[in-house]
Motif scaffolding. Structure first.
Motif, mmCIF file in Angstrom:
data_model
loop_
_atom_site.group_PDB
_atom_site.id
_atom_site.type_symbol
_atom_site.label_atom_id
_atom_site.label_comp_id
_atom_site.label_asym_id
_atom_site.label_seq_id
_atom_site.Cartn_x
_atom_site.Cartn_y
_atom_site.Cartn_z
ATOM 1 N N PHE A 39 0.779 -1.328 -0.017
ATOM 2 C CA PHE A 39 0.126 0.052 0.013
ATOM 3 C C PHE A 39 0.978 1.284 0.127
ATOM 4 O O PHE A 39 2.247 1.228 0.429
ATOM 5 C CB PHE A 39 -0.983 0.087 1.343
ATOM 6 N N GLU A 40 0.247 2.387 -0.363
ATOM 7 C CA GLU A 40 0.993 3.677 -0.418
ATOM 8 C C GLU A 40 0.783 4.468 1.063
ATOM 9 O O GLU A 40 -0.378 4.625 1.349
ATOM 10 C CB GLU A 40 0.475 4.480 -1.501
ATOM 11 N N ALA A 41 1.778 4.701 1.865
ATOM 12 C CA ALA A 41 1.619 5.168 2.816
ATOM 13 C C ALA A 41 1.640 6.805 2.580
ATOM 14 O O ALA A 41 1.477 7.384 3.789
ATOM 15 C CB ALA A 41 2.776 4.903 4.030
ATOM 16 N N GLY A 42 1.834 7.497 1.628
ATOM 17 C CA GLY A 42 1.778 8.762 1.468
ATOM 18 C C GLY A 42 2.904 9.421 2.135
ATOM 19 O O GLY A 42 3.967 8.868 2.341
ATOM 20 N N ASP A 43 2.707 10.608 2.829
ATOM 21 C CA ASP A 43 3.626 11.073 3.762
ATOM 22 C C ASP A 43 3.772 10.449 5.247
ATOM 23 O O ASP A 43 4.306 11.116 6.161
ATOM 24 C CB ASP A 43 3.141 12.774 3.940
#
Length: 72
Positions: A39-43
């Motif tokens: 998954f993309e955790a972003g910032d």
């Protein structure tokens, strides 16, 4: 939306102690063959999100001040 799925080994360290020479000692509990979803955790600073498949293997204690402990 699609995502990559992996079979991974999860290592959870416990009893960590930092030694005067900078090394760290402790125990490592390895949970083999866990299915993980990328998954993309972003910032965010998250590296992983654990679920009930791992939590059911131990005891999770949460306190009202935000501290927690997890034991096998």
């Amino acid at each position: 939306m699609s995502a990559n799925i992996y079979d991974v080994h999860v290592g959870i360290s416990s009893g960590e102690k930092r030694n005067p020479d900078g090394t760290v000692t402790g125990q490592l509990e390895v949970i083999p063959n866990i299915r993980a979803l990328e998954f993309e955790a972003g910032d965010s600073s998250f590296q992983a999100l654990i679920g009930r498949d791992i939590l059911q293997r131990g005891v999770l204690n949460l306190s009202f001040d935000g501290h927690f402990s997890f034991a096998f």
